[in-house]
Design a protein around this motif. Structure first.
Motif, PDB file in Angstrom:
ATOM      1  N   VAL A  47       0.851  -1.185   0.000  1.00 39.71           N
ATOM      2  CA  VAL A  47       0.000   0.000   0.000  1.00 39.71           C
ATOM      3  C   VAL A  47       0.889   1.237   0.000  1.00 39.71           C
ATOM      4  O   VAL A  47       1.889   1.294   0.709  1.00 39.71           O
ATOM      5  CB  VAL A  47      -0.964  -0.010   1.211  1.00 39.71           C
ATOM      6  CG1 VAL A  47      -0.210  -0.023   2.528  1.00 39.71           C
ATOM      7  CG2 VAL A  47      -1.947   1.141   1.138  1.00 39.71           C
ATOM      8  N   SER A  48       0.528   2.223  -0.837  1.00 39.56           N
ATOM      9  CA  SER A  48       1.408   3.377  -0.981  1.00 39.56           C
ATOM     10  C   SER A  48       0.682   4.568  -1.593  1.00 39.56           C
ATOM     11  O   SER A  48      -0.349   4.425  -2.256  1.00 39.56           O
ATOM     12  CB  SER A  48       2.605   3.006  -1.867  1.00 39.56           C
ATOM     13  OG  SER A  48       3.450   4.118  -2.084  1.00 39.56           O
ATOM     14  N   ASP A  49       1.260   5.729  -1.340  1.00 32.06           N
ATOM     15  CA  ASP A  49       0.883   6.976  -2.006  1.00 32.06           C
ATOM     16  C   ASP A  49       2.106   7.376  -2.832  1.00 32.06           C
ATOM     17  O   ASP A  49       2.932   8.168  -2.385  1.00 32.06           O
ATOM     18  CB  ASP A  49       0.544   8.028  -0.946  1.00 32.06           C
ATOM     19  CG  ASP A  49       0.372   9.418  -1.542  1.00 32.06           C
ATOM     20  OD1 ASP A  49       0.187   9.514  -2.769  1.00 32.06           O
ATOM     21  OD2 ASP A  49       0.441  10.400  -0.771  1.00 32.06           O
ATOM     22  N   PRO A  50       2.269   6.780  -4.030  1.00 31.51           N
ATOM     23  CA  PRO A  50       3.517   6.972  -4.782  1.00 31.51           C
ATOM     24  C   PRO A  50       3.661   8.379  -5.340  1.00 31.51           C
ATOM     25  O   PRO A  50       2.666   9.075  -5.561  1.00 31.51           O
ATOM     26  CB  PRO A  50       3.404   5.946  -5.908  1.00 31.51           C
ATOM     27  CG  PRO A  50       1.947   5.749  -6.095  1.00 31.51           C
ATOM     28  CD  PRO A  50       1.323   5.910  -4.737  1.00 31.51           C
ATOM     29  N   PRO A  51       4.895   8.801  -5.579  1.00 30.28           N
ATOM     30  CA  PRO A  51       5.117  10.107  -6.206  1.00 30.28           C
ATOM     31  C   PRO A  51       4.619  10.094  -7.646  1.00 30.28           C
ATOM     32  O   PRO A  51       4.547   9.044  -8.283  1.00 30.28           O
ATOM     33  CB  PRO A  51       6.637  10.278  -6.143  1.00 30.28           C
ATOM     34  CG  PRO A  51       7.164   8.887  -6.066  1.00 30.28           C
ATOM     35  CD  PRO A  51       6.148   8.100  -5.292  1.00 30.28           C
ATOM     36  N   VAL A  52       4.254  11.268  -8.155  1.00 33.93           N
ATOM     37  CA  VAL A  52       3.732  11.361  -9.514  1.00 33.93           C
ATOM     38  C   VAL A  52       4.511  12.413 -10.288  1.00 33.93           C
ATOM     39  O   VAL A  52       5.020  13.377  -9.729  1.00 33.93           O
ATOM     40  CB  VAL A  52       2.230  11.725  -9.523  1.00 33.93           C
ATOM     41  CG1 VAL A  52       1.420  10.628  -8.866  1.00 33.93           C
ATOM     42  CG2 VAL A  52       1.991  13.056  -8.821  1.00 33.93           C
ATOM     43  N   LEU A  84      -2.644  -5.015  -3.902  1.00 35.77           N
ATOM     44  CA  LEU A  84      -1.860  -3.787  -3.940  1.00 35.77           C
ATOM     45  C   LEU A  84      -2.827  -2.619  -4.058  1.00 35.77           C
ATOM     46  O   LEU A  84      -3.722  -2.639  -4.906  1.00 35.77           O
ATOM     47  CB  LEU A  84      -0.901  -3.834  -5.128  1.00 35.77           C
ATOM     48  CG  LEU A  84      -0.040  -2.624  -5.451  1.00 35.77           C
ATOM     49  CD1 LEU A  84       1.268  -3.075  -6.111  1.00 35.77           C
ATOM     50  CD2 LEU A  84      -0.758  -1.666  -6.405  1.00 35.77           C
ATOM     51  N   VAL A  85      -2.670  -1.620  -3.208  1.00 33.88           N
ATOM     52  CA  VAL A  85      -3.539  -0.444  -3.238  1.00 33.88           C
ATOM     53  C   VAL A  85      -2.672   0.808  -3.277  1.00 33.88           C
ATOM     54  O   VAL A  85      -1.822   1.007  -2.408  1.00 33.88           O
ATOM     55  CB  VAL A  85      -4.473  -0.401  -2.007  1.00 33.88           C
ATOM     56  CG1 VAL A  85      -5.296   0.884  -2.014  1.00 33.88           C
ATOM     57  CG2 VAL A  85      -5.398  -1.615  -1.992  1.00 33.88           C
ATOM     58  N   PHE A  86      -2.873   1.625  -4.311  1.00 33.52           N
ATOM     59  CA  PHE A  86      -2.122   2.869  -4.468  1.00 33.52           C
ATOM     60  C   PHE A  86      -3.083   4.052  -4.549  1.00 33.52           C
ATOM     61  O   PHE A  86      -4.197   3.936  -5.081  1.00 33.52           O
ATOM     62  CB  PHE A  86      -1.296   2.852  -5.760  1.00 33.52           C
ATOM     63  CG  PHE A  86      -0.024   2.058  -5.679  1.00 33.52           C
ATOM     64  CD1 PHE A  86       0.436   1.535  -4.479  1.00 33.52           C
ATOM     65  CD2 PHE A  86       0.728   1.833  -6.821  1.00 33.52           C
ATOM     66  CE1 PHE A  86       1.612   0.807  -4.412  1.00 33.52           C
ATOM     67  CE2 PHE A  86       1.910   1.106  -6.771  1.00 33.52           C
ATOM     68  CZ  PHE A  86       2.349   0.594  -5.563  1.00 33.52           C
ATOM     69  N   ALA A  87      -2.628   5.186  -4.033  1.00 32.63           N
ATOM     70  CA  ALA A  87      -3.305   6.457  -4.297  1.00 32.63           C
ATOM     71  C   ALA A  87      -2.583   7.078  -5.482  1.00 32.63           C
ATOM     72  O   ALA A  87      -1.372   7.285  -5.439  1.00 32.63           O
ATOM     73  CB  ALA A  87      -3.223   7.366  -3.085  1.00 32.63           C
ATOM     74  N   THR A  88      -3.310   7.339  -6.555  1.00 34.78           N
ATOM     75  CA  THR A  88      -2.683   7.825  -7.782  1.00 34.78           C
ATOM     76  C   THR A  88      -3.491   8.978  -8.353  1.00 34.78           C
ATOM     77  O   THR A  88      -4.610   9.251  -7.903  1.00 34.78           O
ATOM     78  CB  THR A  88      -2.619   6.704  -8.839  1.00 34.78           C
ATOM     79  OG1 THR A  88      -3.951   6.303  -9.152  1.00 34.78           O
ATOM     80  CG2 THR A  88      -1.841   5.511  -8.321  1.00 34.78           C
ATOM     81  N   PRO A  89      -2.965   9.637  -9.385  1.00 36.07           N
ATOM     82  CA  PRO A  89      -3.777  10.643 -10.075  1.00 36.07           C
ATOM     83  C   PRO A  89      -4.958   9.980 -10.772  1.00 36.07           C
ATOM     84  O   PRO A  89      -4.996   8.769 -10.962  1.00 36.07           O
ATOM     85  CB  PRO A  89      -2.803  11.248 -11.097  1.00 36.07           C
ATOM     86  CG  PRO A  89      -1.454  10.876 -10.611  1.00 36.07           C
ATOM     87  CD  PRO A  89      -1.609   9.572  -9.906  1.00 36.07           C
TER      88      PRO A  89
END
Length: 503
Positions: free
Chosen positions: A108-113, A163-168
């Protein structure tokens, strides 16, 4: 990371968003005691806190976890904040050269964009060399840096992990969804579903809405995965490679004469790697019998006529048109056979000739048939293969590794069985009702089924099939008789599978 615009996170995650991400992370089931969570780019730890809240609400132990972060200050912050949790915080770049972290059931992540076209060519080329999802030349305006996070994460996600991501927002500026393209780029990772749910961003600097993206491993999506004609592949692999005596014999072997010196004859036999050779009359050319290397061992003087010629026993003769099975039957009894007739010797074949390349090809085709037949039988009987392997003593960790290997080969494998080794297939049959159905046990076959797998290993790695010319040997040496027993068992199993239309 250099470039006109450095990758950045979509901002601090609101508590409600972090909690929703964790809810989706565990949507298929709560974490078990041996599950592991990875937090790439942990930042200020909002997602770690969300997992802790979830575990507290559901009275669960916080799973063993690893958090990665490149910012030294954030690393220290996370270590101090979560020092009472089983969380290892490491200063590592998730997209860099990672050490072996193992597999994770949850990521789980808030990846850079960052839009790829806004990064320098040098940075794009570096990413493209390491990630299939990144284009070095002419990336589209909607291609983003976070694609590499998906690829890296899915590469270490355990079988059936989430897998869970925060994305645009995945919707492009032209109004087209980017989901099909993302699936196409990640097709080898067996995406079960991509669940996108926009969340309004509370931050003015965020250009796009936040999307919670959930990816799960499962069967490949046929809409995006390449189609393979598995029946055609099986048909091609089940073509037999038949051989006979003429394919492996030594043709027109050197012949000796009765007045030849025994020492000279012995050296010639050794030099040519002959076990025996015909002896002829020098004047008439008539075959007088055979001379063997064993008979000459220790002889220093004299000629072959001094008692070293053995009569050509009719039982030692074999036709040049005989099959491999007929030859093997004789070699199980005799060290060598003479090919042809007493008046017309065409060649000699010995037990060591069973190590010839043609025999490897012959066996390779049989083992291809055998493995395909076992897989088809296991599918037809709907055997729970992982339960059977657990029953055989295979650990759950190793079973998950086998699932991962299948995901990596999904475009050329129709299911997990296609990627399992013969040793696994044999264990599955031995530990299921299929064993009795095809009589796959020692009492029926005459050998342990594992002996078939050992012979297959020798074929696959081009190791000697026969270790000795003698009938008796040390425990780990395979004689012609041992080889014949396993060969018979393999043929009996093939007949059983073929009679049930599994081949």
């Amino acid at each position: 990371m250099s470039g006109p615009k450095a990758p950045s996170s979509v901002g601090r995650l609101p508590t409600a968003v972090a909690d929703e991400m964790v809810r989706r992370l565990f949507d298929d089931g709560d974490p078990e005691s041996d599950d592991r969570i990875l937090f790439p780019g942990v930042g200020h730890g909002e997602l770690v806190e969300a997992v802790a809240r979830y575990c507290e609400r559901h009275e669960l132990d916080f799973p063993e976890s690893i958090a990665l972060e490149t910012n030294e200050e954030l690393v220290e912050e996370a270590r101090e904040k979560f020092d009472e949790l089983p969380l290892e915080v490491r200063r590592l770049d998730f997209l860099g050269s990672l050490p072996d972290l193992g597999e994770f059931e949850f990521i789980v992540s808030d990846p850079p964009v960052a839009r790829l076209h806004e990064l320098s060519q040098e940075v794009r080329e570096d990413l493209a060399m390491r990630f299939d999802t990144i284009s070095a030349d002419g990336p589209g305006r909607d291609e983003d840096y976070y694609l590499a996070f998906f690829e890296q994460g899915l590469g270490i996600l355990a079988a059936e992990g989430r897998l869970v991501f925060a994305t645009p927002d995945f919707t492009s500026k032209q109004g087209h969804s980017a989901i099909p393209e993302l699936k196409r780029r990640l097709t080898t990772f067996h995406i079960e579903d991509i669940d996108e749910s926009p969340v309004e961003s509370p931050y003015d600097q965020a250009e796009l809405d936040i999307v919670i993206t959930t990816v799960a491993h499962a069967e490949p999506d046929s809409k995006y995965a390449s189609e393979v004609d598995f029946e055609g592949v099986q048909e091609a692999l089940t073509v037999t490679y038949d051989i006979g005596v003429a394919d492996i014999m030594t043709q027109d072997p050197v012949a000796f004469y009765s007045d030849d010196d025994v020492h000279s004859v012995y050296l010639t036999l050794v030099r040519n790697d002959y076990d025996a050779a015909p002896v002829r009359d020098r004047d008439t050319g008539e075959c007088l019998g055979l001379v063997s290397k064993a008979e000459l061992t220790g002889a220093d003087t004299g000629t072959l006529a001094d008692g070293y010629i053995t009569d050509l026993d009719e039982s030692r003769l074999i036709s040049a048109t005989a099959s491999f099975d007929e030859l093997l039957t004789q070699l199980r009894e005799k060290r060598f056979c003479v090919v042809g007739t007493a008046d017309d010797i065409r060649g000699i074949v010995t037990r060591f000739d069973l190590n010839s390349m043609e025999v490897y090809f012959h066996l390779y085709a049989k083992f291809a048939q055998f493995e395909i037949g076992l897989r088809n039988a296991i599918r037809d009987y709907e055997i729970d293969w992982d339960d059977a392997l657990l029953e055989a003593g295979i650990s759950w960790t190793d079973i998950k590794r086998r699932r991962k290997e299948y995901r990596e080969k999904s475009e050329v494998a129709q299911d997990v069985l296609d990627t399992l080794l013969l040793s696994d297939l044999i264990k599955i049959v031995e530990n299921s009702r299929l064993q009795a159905e095809i009589e796959f046990d020692r009492s029926s076959l005459g050998v342990r089924p594992s002996a078939i797998n050992k012979l297959r290993g020798s074929v696959a790695h081009y190791q000697p099939l026969i270790h000795t010319m003698d009938s008796l040997s040390l425990p780990k040496q395979r004689t012609a008789e041992n080889f014949g027993e396993v060969y018979d068992a393999l043929n009996e199993s093939l007949q059983a599978l073929e009679s049930r239309n599994y081949i």
